[in-house]
Scaffold this motif. Structure first.
Motif, PDB file in Angstrom:
ATOM      1  N   ARG A   6       0.746  -1.331  -0.071  1.00  0.00           N
ATOM      2  CA  ARG A   6      -0.201  -0.207  -0.013  1.00  0.00           C
ATOM      3  C   ARG A   6       0.875   1.171   0.104  1.00  0.00           C
ATOM      4  O   ARG A   6       2.044   1.312   0.338  1.00  0.00           O
ATOM      5  CB  ARG A   6      -0.849   0.137   1.211  1.00  0.00           C
ATOM      6  CG  ARG A   6      -1.964  -0.851   1.141  1.00  0.00           C
ATOM      7  CD  ARG A   6      -2.841  -0.845   2.463  1.00  0.00           C
ATOM      8  NE  ARG A   6      -3.948  -1.953   2.255  1.00  0.00           N
ATOM      9  CZ  ARG A   6      -4.910  -1.738   3.246  1.00  0.00           C
ATOM     10  NH1 ARG A   6      -4.804  -0.794   4.187  1.00  0.00           N
ATOM     11  NH2 ARG A   6      -5.835  -2.696   3.119  1.00  0.00           N
ATOM     12  N   LYS A   7       0.285   2.200  -0.325  1.00  0.00           N
ATOM     13  CA  LYS A   7       1.151   3.571  -0.512  1.00  0.00           C
ATOM     14  C   LYS A   7       0.929   4.496   0.908  1.00  0.00           C
ATOM     15  O   LYS A   7       1.867   5.160   1.152  1.00  0.00           O
ATOM     16  CB  LYS A   7       0.294   4.619  -1.555  1.00  0.00           C
ATOM     17  CG  LYS A   7       0.790   3.821  -2.918  1.00  0.00           C
ATOM     18  CD  LYS A   7       0.422   4.966  -3.753  1.00  0.00           C
ATOM     19  CE  LYS A   7       0.620   4.322  -5.217  1.00  0.00           C
ATOM     20  NZ  LYS A   7       0.871   5.152  -6.390  1.00  0.00           N
ATOM     21  N   ARG A   8       0.169   3.992   1.652  1.00  0.00           N
ATOM     22  CA  ARG A   8       0.147   4.772   3.020  1.00  0.00           C
ATOM     23  C   ARG A   8       0.857   4.046   4.047  1.00  0.00           C
ATOM     24  O   ARG A   8       0.803   3.000   4.535  1.00  0.00           O
ATOM     25  CB  ARG A   8      -1.350   4.670   3.456  1.00  0.00           C
ATOM     26  CG  ARG A   8      -2.431   5.290   2.856  1.00  0.00           C
ATOM     27  CD  ARG A   8      -3.878   5.243   3.396  1.00  0.00           C
ATOM     28  NE  ARG A   8      -4.114   3.670   3.231  1.00  0.00           N
ATOM     29  CZ  ARG A   8      -5.321   3.326   2.833  1.00  0.00           C
ATOM     30  NH1 ARG A   8      -6.219   4.169   2.875  1.00  0.00           N
ATOM     31  NH2 ARG A   8      -5.471   1.970   2.789  1.00  0.00           N
ATOM     32  N   MET A   9       1.947   4.613   4.385  1.00  0.00           N
ATOM     33  CA  MET A   9       2.988   4.217   5.247  1.00  0.00           C
ATOM     34  C   MET A   9       3.252   4.956   6.289  1.00  0.00           C
ATOM     35  O   MET A   9       4.295   5.206   6.819  1.00  0.00           O
ATOM     36  CB  MET A   9       4.589   3.911   4.347  1.00  0.00           C
ATOM     37  CG  MET A   9       4.145   3.131   3.164  1.00  0.00           C
ATOM     38  SD  MET A   9       5.915   3.104   2.354  1.00  0.00           S
ATOM     39  CE  MET A   9       7.209   4.024   3.389  1.00  0.00           C
ATOM     40  N   HIS A  10       2.333   5.595   7.060  1.00  0.00           N
ATOM     41  CA  HIS A  10       2.482   6.170   8.211  1.00  0.00           C
ATOM     42  C   HIS A  10       3.154   5.621   9.433  1.00  0.00           C
ATOM     43  O   HIS A  10       4.076   6.225  10.073  1.00  0.00           O
ATOM     44  CB  HIS A  10       1.064   6.930   8.599  1.00  0.00           C
ATOM     45  CG  HIS A  10       0.680   7.839   7.754  1.00  0.00           C
ATOM     46  ND1 HIS A  10       1.143   8.794   7.366  1.00  0.00           N
ATOM     47  CD2 HIS A  10      -0.529   7.596   6.895  1.00  0.00           C
ATOM     48  CE1 HIS A  10       0.395   9.656   6.467  1.00  0.00           C
ATOM     49  NE2 HIS A  10      -0.573   8.906   6.402  1.00  0.00           N
ATOM     50  N   CYS A  11       2.949   4.456   9.644  1.00  0.00           N
ATOM     51  CA  CYS A  11       3.283   3.708  10.725  1.00  0.00           C
ATOM     52  C   CYS A  11       4.926   3.327  10.424  1.00  0.00           C
ATOM     53  O   CYS A  11       5.687   3.228  11.317  1.00  0.00           O
ATOM     54  CB  CYS A  11       2.640   2.195  11.028  1.00  0.00           C
ATOM     55  SG  CYS A  11       2.836   1.341   9.686  1.00  0.00           S
ATOM     56  N   ASN A  12       5.605   3.244   9.359  1.00  0.00           N
ATOM     57  CA  ASN A  12       6.642   3.108   8.753  1.00  0.00           C
ATOM     58  C   ASN A  12       7.579   4.188   8.459  1.00  0.00           C
ATOM     59  O   ASN A  12       8.733   3.981   8.010  1.00  0.00           O
ATOM     60  CB  ASN A  12       6.947   1.752   7.856  1.00  0.00           C
ATOM     61  CG  ASN A  12       6.409   0.397   8.275  1.00  0.00           C
ATOM     62  OD1 ASN A  12       6.435   0.049   9.406  1.00  0.00           O
ATOM     63  ND2 ASN A  12       5.730  -0.414   7.588  1.00  0.00           N
ATOM     64  N   ASN A  13       6.754   5.353   8.598  1.00  0.00           N
ATOM     65  CA  ASN A  13       7.712   6.579   7.936  1.00  0.00           C
ATOM     66  C   ASN A  13       8.494   7.275   9.249  1.00  0.00           C
ATOM     67  O   ASN A  13       7.953   7.517  10.227  1.00  0.00           O
ATOM     68  CB  ASN A  13       6.591   7.516   7.263  1.00  0.00           C
ATOM     69  CG  ASN A  13       7.459   8.566   6.876  1.00  0.00           C
ATOM     70  OD1 ASN A  13       8.470   8.892   6.855  1.00  0.00           O
ATOM     71  ND2 ASN A  13       6.658   9.473   6.248  1.00  0.00           N
ATOM     72  N   LYS A  14       9.708   6.948   9.160  1.00  0.00           N
ATOM     73  CA  LYS A  14      10.602   7.331  10.343  1.00  0.00           C
ATOM     74  C   LYS A  14      10.702   8.821  10.618  1.00  0.00           C
ATOM     75  O   LYS A  14      10.579   9.128  11.519  1.00  0.00           O
ATOM     76  CB  LYS A  14      12.231   6.826  10.304  1.00  0.00           C
ATOM     77  CG  LYS A  14      12.076   5.237  10.536  1.00  0.00           C
ATOM     78  CD  LYS A  14      13.450   4.878  10.508  1.00  0.00           C
ATOM     79  CE  LYS A  14      13.379   3.198  10.702  1.00  0.00           C
ATOM     80  NZ  LYS A  14      15.010   2.915  10.792  1.00  0.00           N
ATOM     81  N   GLU A  15      10.651   9.489   9.549  1.00  0.00           N
ATOM     82  CA  GLU A  15      10.696  10.879   9.503  1.00  0.00           C
ATOM     83  C   GLU A  15       9.423  11.738  10.297  1.00  0.00           C
ATOM     84  O   GLU A  15       9.643  12.480  11.049  1.00  0.00           O
ATOM     85  CB  GLU A  15      10.940  11.447   8.061  1.00  0.00           C
ATOM     86  CG  GLU A  15      12.283  11.349   7.486  1.00  0.00           C
ATOM     87  CD  GLU A  15      12.187   9.959   6.789  1.00  0.00           C
ATOM     88  OE1 GLU A  15      11.212   9.471   6.477  1.00  0.00           O
ATOM     89  OE2 GLU A  15      13.297   9.660   6.609  1.00  0.00           O
ATOM     90  N   LEU A  16       8.332  10.870   9.790  1.00  0.00           N
ATOM     91  CA  LEU A  16       7.106  11.538  10.466  1.00  0.00           C
ATOM     92  C   LEU A  16       7.145  11.030  11.727  1.00  0.00           C
ATOM     93  O   LEU A  16       6.711  11.666  12.559  1.00  0.00           O
ATOM     94  CB  LEU A  16       5.930  10.838   9.619  1.00  0.00           C
ATOM     95  CG  LEU A  16       4.395  11.288  10.042  1.00  0.00           C
ATOM     96  CD1 LEU A  16       4.422  12.868   9.595  1.00  0.00           C
ATOM     97  CD2 LEU A  16       3.517  10.194   9.191  1.00  0.00           C
ATOM     98  N   HIS A  17       7.562   9.839  12.282  1.00  0.00           N
ATOM     99  CA  HIS A  17       7.688   9.471  13.725  1.00  0.00           C
ATOM    100  C   HIS A  17       8.582  10.420  14.512  1.00  0.00           C
ATOM    101  O   HIS A  17       8.089  10.906  15.509  1.00  0.00           O
ATOM    102  CB  HIS A  17       8.152   7.957  13.811  1.00  0.00           C
ATOM    103  CG  HIS A  17       8.185   7.496  14.978  1.00  0.00           C
ATOM    104  ND1 HIS A  17       7.315   7.247  16.007  1.00  0.00           N
ATOM    105  CD2 HIS A  17       9.310   7.166  15.928  1.00  0.00           C
ATOM    106  CE1 HIS A  17       7.637   6.738  17.175  1.00  0.00           C
ATOM    107  NE2 HIS A  17       9.015   7.068  17.339  1.00  0.00           N
TER     108      HIS A  17
END
Length: 149
Positions: A6-17
């Motif tokens: 999937r394109k939604r990667m909020h849980c694996n996005n380190k920068e966002l975290h």
């Protein structure tokens, strides 16, 4: 057949975290520069024992605004890269409101605000205030003077 990612990667996005990490957030540089003033620094270094703070609040790094469990960990922190980076950042003076307005183009070198002295475009609020003042002056001049006896 493999599953398509999937394109939604909020849980694996380190920068966002890391962007939203607020658990260990400390004071900003301008707040720390206020704490480094002699009267504030003496107050922070000689705090009463507080059970909620690490080390009862007795081991405090003023430059980093952090509490430590004992003196040994505070001394290790003072030798760390993080502390040295904070010291380097604190050598620069904090921005003042006057500098921020100058950077935004709201003031000139002689200290006057450009919105009052320049004939450029004005905001709607300043235009409304100007027209309200003009109307108040006109109505005051039309009213007959009242004689108080």
């Amino acid at each position: 057949m493999a599953r398509i990612r999937r394109k939604r990667m909020h849980c694996n996005n380190k920068e966002l975290h890391h962007k939203y990490k607020t658990k260990r957030r400390t004071k900003d540089l301008d707040q720390i520069q206020d704490d480094l003033k002699p009267e504030n620094k003496a107050r922070l270094l000689s705090q009463d024992a507080d059970e909620d703070l690490p080390g009862l609040g007795q081991f405090y790094c003023v430059e980093c605004a952090k509490y430590f469990v004992d003196d040994r960990t505070r001394l290790e922190h003072r030798r760390s890269r993080e502390h040295k980076r904070r010291l380097r950042d604190l050598k620069e003076p904090a921005y003042t409101q006057k500098e921020a307005e100058a950077a935004a183009g709201l003031s000139t070198d002689n200290g006057h605000t450009s919105s009052l002295s320049a004939p450029g475009p004005m905001s709607l609020l300043s235009l409304k205030q100007k027209t309200d003042q003009g109307l108040a002056n006109k109505t005051a001049s039309k009213r007959p003077a009242m004689d108080v006896e």
